[in-house]
Every structure is written in C-alpha cells, then in structure tokens.
Design a protein around this motif. Structure first.
Motif, PDB file in Angstrom:
ATOM      1  N   SER A   2       1.066  -1.540   0.225  1.00  0.00           N
ATOM      2  CA  SER A   2      -0.258  -0.442   0.166  1.00  0.00           C
ATOM      3  C   SER A   2       0.565   0.953   0.136  1.00  0.00           C
ATOM      4  O   SER A   2       1.973   1.254   0.113  1.00  0.00           O
ATOM      5  CB  SER A   2      -1.075  -0.021   1.407  1.00  0.00           C
ATOM      6  N   THR A   3      -0.137   2.180  -0.371  1.00  0.00           N
ATOM      7  CA  THR A   3       1.382   3.560  -0.056  1.00  0.00           C
ATOM      8  C   THR A   3       1.539   3.957   1.239  1.00  0.00           C
ATOM      9  O   THR A   3       3.364   3.889   1.324  1.00  0.00           O
ATOM     10  CB  THR A   3      -0.137   4.907  -1.174  1.00  0.00           C
ATOM     11  N   SER A   4       1.050   3.434   2.174  1.00  0.00           N
ATOM     12  CA  SER A   4       1.455   3.702   3.295  1.00  0.00           C
ATOM     13  C   SER A   4       2.614   2.639   3.463  1.00  0.00           C
ATOM     14  O   SER A   4       3.756   3.558   4.230  1.00  0.00           O
ATOM     15  CB  SER A   4       0.311   3.484   4.395  1.00  0.00           C
ATOM     16  N   PHE A  18      -1.292  14.862   4.349  1.00  0.00           N
ATOM     17  CA  PHE A  18      -1.872  13.565   3.970  1.00  0.00           C
ATOM     18  C   PHE A  18      -1.810  12.838   4.922  1.00  0.00           C
ATOM     19  O   PHE A  18      -0.707  12.395   6.426  1.00  0.00           O
ATOM     20  CB  PHE A  18      -2.618  13.084   2.449  1.00  0.00           C
ATOM     21  N   THR A  55      -1.981   9.920   6.881  1.00  0.00           N
ATOM     22  CA  THR A  55      -0.793   8.307   6.860  1.00  0.00           C
ATOM     23  C   THR A  55       0.717   9.087   6.770  1.00  0.00           C
ATOM     24  O   THR A  55       1.325   8.265   7.174  1.00  0.00           O
ATOM     25  CB  THR A  55      -1.129   7.400   5.387  1.00  0.00           C
ATOM     26  N   ASP A  56       0.529   9.970   5.861  1.00  0.00           N
ATOM     27  CA  ASP A  56       2.089  10.492   5.855  1.00  0.00           C
ATOM     28  C   ASP A  56       2.722  10.712   7.106  1.00  0.00           C
ATOM     29  O   ASP A  56       3.440  10.321   7.112  1.00  0.00           O
ATOM     30  CB  ASP A  56       2.466  11.359   4.725  1.00  0.00           C
ATOM     31  N   THR A  88       4.291  15.308  -0.092  1.00  0.00           N
ATOM     32  CA  THR A  88       2.221  15.143  -0.677  1.00  0.00           C
ATOM     33  C   THR A  88       3.473  16.250  -2.333  1.00  0.00           C
ATOM     34  O   THR A  88       2.192  17.079  -1.907  1.00  0.00           O
ATOM     35  CB  THR A  88       1.493  15.036  -0.368  1.00  0.00           C
ATOM     36  N   TYR A  94      -4.158  16.773  -1.201  1.00  0.00           N
ATOM     37  CA  TYR A  94      -5.271  16.324  -0.726  1.00  0.00           C
ATOM     38  C   TYR A  94      -6.123  17.075  -0.523  1.00  0.00           C
ATOM     39  O   TYR A  94      -7.632  16.786  -1.202  1.00  0.00           O
ATOM     40  CB  TYR A  94      -5.213  14.951  -0.400  1.00  0.00           C
ATOM     41  N   ASP A 150       5.375  11.518  -2.294  1.00  0.00           N
ATOM     42  CA  ASP A 150       3.999  11.131  -2.915  1.00  0.00           C
ATOM     43  C   ASP A 150       3.041  11.592  -3.640  1.00  0.00           C
ATOM     44  O   ASP A 150       2.644  12.750  -3.606  1.00  0.00           O
ATOM     45  CB  ASP A 150       2.723  11.024  -1.380  1.00  0.00           C
ATOM     46  N   SER A 209       0.092  10.022  -4.650  1.00  0.00           N
ATOM     47  CA  SER A 209      -1.032   9.669  -5.096  1.00  0.00           C
ATOM     48  C   SER A 209      -2.035  10.523  -5.361  1.00  0.00           C
ATOM     49  O   SER A 209      -2.951   9.555  -6.373  1.00  0.00           O
ATOM     50  CB  SER A 209      -1.445   9.481  -3.637  1.00  0.00           C
ATOM     51  N   HIS A 210      -1.912  11.752  -5.536  1.00  0.00           N
ATOM     52  CA  HIS A 210      -2.780  12.596  -6.138  1.00  0.00           C
ATOM     53  C   HIS A 210      -2.286  13.149  -7.348  1.00  0.00           C
ATOM     54  O   HIS A 210      -2.884  14.292  -8.350  1.00  0.00           O
ATOM     55  CB  HIS A 210      -3.608  14.041  -5.392  1.00  0.00           C
ATOM     56  N   CYS A 227      -0.012   5.886  -5.399  1.00  0.00           N
ATOM     57  CA  CYS A 227      -1.618   5.072  -4.915  1.00  0.00           C
ATOM     58  C   CYS A 227      -2.028   4.356  -6.041  1.00  0.00           C
ATOM     59  O   CYS A 227      -2.133   4.996  -7.331  1.00  0.00           O
ATOM     60  CB  CYS A 227      -2.469   6.076  -4.361  1.00  0.00           C
ATOM     61  N   TYR A 244      -5.500   2.785  -6.212  1.00  0.00           N
ATOM     62  CA  TYR A 244      -6.497   2.972  -6.277  1.00  0.00           C
ATOM     63  C   TYR A 244      -7.484   4.014  -6.987  1.00  0.00           C
ATOM     64  O   TYR A 244      -8.629   4.431  -6.832  1.00  0.00           O
ATOM     65  CB  TYR A 244      -7.031   2.455  -5.116  1.00  0.00           C
ATOM     66  N   LYS A 245      -6.848   5.693  -7.033  1.00  0.00           N
ATOM     67  CA  LYS A 245      -7.537   7.256  -7.213  1.00  0.00           C
ATOM     68  C   LYS A 245      -7.276   7.179  -8.565  1.00  0.00           C
ATOM     69  O   LYS A 245      -8.132   6.730  -9.526  1.00  0.00           O
ATOM     70  CB  LYS A 245      -6.221   7.957  -6.131  1.00  0.00           C
TER      71      LYS A 245
HETATM   72  C1  LIG Z   1      -4.479   8.246  -0.474  1.00  0.00           C
HETATM   73  C2  LIG Z   1      -3.604   8.336  -0.144  1.00  0.00           C
HETATM   74  C3  LIG Z   1      -3.006   7.397   0.514  1.00  0.00           C
HETATM   75  C4  LIG Z   1      -3.463   6.427   0.950  1.00  0.00           C
HETATM   76  O1  LIG Z   1      -2.260   5.378   1.674  1.00  0.00           O
HETATM   77  P1  LIG Z   1      -3.168   4.280   1.698  1.00  0.00           P
HETATM   78  O2  LIG Z   1      -1.962   3.527   2.373  1.00  0.00           O
HETATM   79  O3  LIG Z   1      -3.366   3.302   0.147  1.00  0.00           O
HETATM   80  O4  LIG Z   1      -4.685   4.175   2.862  1.00  0.00           O
HETATM   81  C5  LIG Z   1      -1.433   8.006   0.970  1.00  0.00           C
HETATM   82  N1  LIG Z   1      -1.093   9.316   1.261  1.00  0.00           N
HETATM   83  C6  LIG Z   1      -1.718  10.530   0.321  1.00  0.00           C
HETATM   84  C7  LIG Z   1      -1.043  11.128  -0.189  1.00  0.00           C
HETATM   85  C8  LIG Z   1      -3.280   9.891  -0.469  1.00  0.00           C
HETATM   86  O5  LIG Z   1      -3.754  11.107  -0.529  1.00  0.00           O
END
Ligand SMILES: *Cc1c(COP(=O)(O)O)cnc(C)c1O
Length: 414
Positions: free
Chosen positions: A99-101, A128, A130-131, A170, A174, A199, A201-202, A222, A224-225
């Motif tokens: 996963s991204t995390s 974000f 999780t970061d 990031t 987000y 990161d 993801s976006h 990521c 799934y986005k």
């Molecule tokens: C969506 C997103 C994540 C998602 O992390 P997961 O491990 O897939 O839950 C991580 N970082 C950013 C900046 C995001 O937008």
C-alpha cells in the motif's frame, strides 16, 4: 476566457473531444455524475475483463503454475514500469507493491539508510494523515535518532539545511490541490545534502509528473485513485537508479531477496530496486490495476491534460457564477495548471450539501471541517456533465434542500 454555460455549446465540445470513446469504456451507473476519481477511480470494462480473466483462466485454470505461466511473478516490475512511464521514471525504477502507507515507510527508511549522522525529517503540517503518522512511527521506533519537523508549506524550502536527512512531501495536496515545485525542492535538498521522498497519490494519472527531469530520489503513490485500479489496489514505489546499490530498507521480506526461491536463512538484498519489495504480490488487485494503467497508456498525455485544464477552468467558472452567491468559496489555486485534478470549495454546510448532492447522483466527497472536493477526470467525464452537476448544485443551494434531517447524519467514510 470563454464562459460556456449553454448545453449546446458543451455538447459540441463533447462531440469534438478526442477522448469521447475512452469515456464509454467506464462503467458508471446511469444518472451518476462521478466526481470522486481522486478518492476511488471507477471500474472500466478493461479492468473488469482482465479481472475476470485473472480469476477464471489464470487462478481457476493455471493454479500455482500461474506464477510462471500467467506472468504473476513479474508483475511488480512489469506494472511498475508501466506506471513509471506516467511519472517520468526509467525502466527498473518503479515497482508495484504493498500500500502507499507501507511503501512510504520503506522509501523513507531507505533514504535514511544512506543519510547517517543527519537527524531531521521535514514534512508539511496538514499533509495527508497517513504520511504524518508513518513519519511519527519512523521517529518513535528510531529510539531518538530522528526528529520530525512539520512546517507550513511556505517554510519548507528555507528549512532544508545540513542537518536534514529527508524531506517527505505530497506533490499535490489532497485538499487544496496545490502543487509543490518538485524540481526546486529536490535541487535545494541536494544542495544541502538532503534527500526527498515524494508522495504522488494525487499526481499519478492526474497531472504531468517528471521524476527524472526533476532529479527525484524516491517516490510512492496510490493505485486506486486517478489510476482507477480498484478499491485497495496495490500502490507503487520508486527509487532513482543512482540510489539502488546503497539503500537498505527494514521490511526485508523474501520478495526483496536476491534469490527468493533459494530458501536460504540469510537475507541478501536484490541488487536492484527489487530490494524495495517485501512479500507476495496481490495478483488479483494488480491485474485490475494493470488493465487500468494500460488504458492510460493508450491515451496521449497532451490530450488528457488539455481536456483536464479546460474542464477544470470551466467547472470553476460555473461554480463561481452559480454557487458563490450562496457562500461557495474556492480553496484551490485559481489557475488550472497550478492545481491537481480536483477542486475544493468551502461552505459552512459542506457536509449536508455533499450528502444532498450524492442523493441526486453527483458523487464528490467531503473533508473536515468544511471542504467539498470535486474530482475532474478527462477520461470518464464530459463537458456537458459539468453543467449538469452545477445545475443540480445550484438548485440544492437555492432551495436549501440540504437542510433536511437525512443529510445531517454523519457516515464513517465521508
Ligand atoms: C490516498 C493517499 C494515501 C493512501 O494510503 P493507503 O496506504 O493506500 O491508505 C497516502 N498518501 C496520500 C497523499 C494519499 O492521498
């Protein structure tokens, strides 16, 4: 700027759209205007067909032979390289996994492994969650070796100094959609001897991203986005080739071993980016994502970006005209080229308004305390859709229908 507010004008734009046939490959239910591809991309016929094949023909028929006969073992590198072409990476620098995390943990620790003697990790406050949580975990488990500084985005560039080990940012925010100047930050960091983890993801599948041209060190993102890989699709990790020989990372699972099937007791890391892998690939998820990425690779990037910027400008102009009188306030930067592929607005009743929109078939999302986010996708949305959405929103605001009790109920996932 031309302001299109007429259905016929927008229909005409849709008819001339070079991506109109791509739009038909997405399976979006009738009556739904999907503006949440920035949180969960929709299903395509491509991903569905590939998934069916992976289940019935590969898993169902090949069983364990599929690791060799269906190309499962090579998926991290094969799909990683495809994603790499979307982010300006060279072959062999991007891997599909985890996963991204989890990838962020591995990337940050890989960067730290070649930064001995430096204490500071820098990130953005309001990054974000999780970061920030992964960085907090890294700091806690380092037993005092590292400290974490979370700063306002305006302070980051000047805060990078000779004590800085790693900067973790990031690329596209987000919420606001603001974009960090990647190259400028990388170059400043390198000048001070620091490394940067991005990161994406976006960014991936959304805006132009050029890791090599920006002298990037490490990145994660990521699936799934904007890539439309499906709920919980695997993520990716990138490391520039120049770092491969030196880095180590703590999740030293067998897929990162030099010879995973030698079954020896000692961990010897692979001598390339594969040392960033940990365990077995989630093949079904990776299959759907691969098909979704293949669809991206069919589309010319310039056409995708041109449509994105035009849609983003149009949507914002329509909101300004129809919704700002009701207290809608844009949070994202004014210029489409300076923001990601979503637009955010504030409104004190944002949560209820979004619930009402969803009930009317317009799916965006809400982020606390009062942000409404609308993803703009050039692949599965058309120009006239934007006018339909803003007509529905204007009607909700005018009638105050969002004040009804059913729209005030808070759900677990917003
Ligand atoms: C969506 C997103 C994540 C998602 O992390 P997961 O491990 O897939 O839950 C991580 N970082 C950013 C900046 C995001 O937008």
């Amino acid at each position: 700027m031309t302001s299109f507010t007429d259905h016929d004008d927008l229909k005409h734009l849709d008819e001339k759209d070079p991506l109109r046939l791509v739009k038909q490959r997405f399976l979006i239910p009738d009556g739904v205007y999907y503006m949440n591809g920035n949180s969960l991309g929709p299903l395509s016929t491509d991903a569905k067909t590939r998934m069916d094949k992976a289940v019935s023909e590969e898993w169902g028929h090949e069983l364990i032979k599929g690791w060799n006969t269906a190309g499962w073992y090579d998926m991290p590198k094969r799909v990683g390289d495809k994603i790499g072409t979307l982010i300006g990476a060279k072959p062999g620098e991007t891997l599909l996994c985890d996963s991204t995390s989890v990838n962020l943990f591995k990337a940050v620790n890989a960067a730290l492994s070649i930064q001995k003697g430096r204490k500071k990790i820098i990130s953005e406050s309001g990054n974000f969650p999780t970061d920030l949580y992964i960085l907090d975990g890294t700091r806690r488990f380092s037993k005092g070796e590292y400290e974490l500084a979370t700063l306002d985005r305006s302070e980051i560039l000047n805060a990078i100094d000779e004590e800085t080990a790693v900067v973790v940012l990031t690329h596209v925010h987000y919420v606001s959609g603001e974009i960090f100047p990647m190259k400028e930050i990388n170059l400043r960091a390198h000048e001070k001897g620091a490394l940067v983890v991005w990161d994406l993801s976006h960014s991936v599948g959304a805006i132009k991203t050029d890791l090599e041209g920006s002298c990037a060190d490490f990145a994660v993102g990521c699936g799934y986005k904007h890539l439309n890989g499906g709920p919980g699709a695997p993520a990716f990790i990138y490391a520039a080739k120049r770092h491969h020989a030196q880095i180590r990372q703590p999740l030293s699972g067998w897929f990162g071993h030099e010879a995973p099937f030698s079954f020896i007791d000692d961990y010897i890391p692979a001598n390339d980016a594969r040392k960033l892998l940990c365990g077995t690939t989630g093949v079904l998820g990776a299959s759907a994502l691969e098909a979704a990425v293949d669809l991206f690779l069919e589309v010319r990037e310039e056409e995708r970006l041109e449509k994105l910027y035009r849609m983003s400008r149009l949507f914002d102009a329509m909101i300004a005209e129809k919704c700002s009188p009701y207290g809608f306030e844009r949070v994202s930067p004014p210029d489409p080229e300076n923001r990601g592929a979503h637009l955010s607005y504030r409104h004190p009743d944002g949560y209820a308004i979004m619930q009402n929109l969803i009930a009317k078939g317009v799916i965006g999302d809400f982020r606390a305390p009062d942000y409404l986010r609308f993803g703009i996708s050039p692949l599965f949305m058309g120009y006239e859709d934007l006018l339909k959405v803003t007509d529905i929103l204007e009607e909700i605001l005018k009638s105050k229908s969002y004040e009804a009790a059913q729209y005030q109920v808070k759900h677990a996932v917003t």
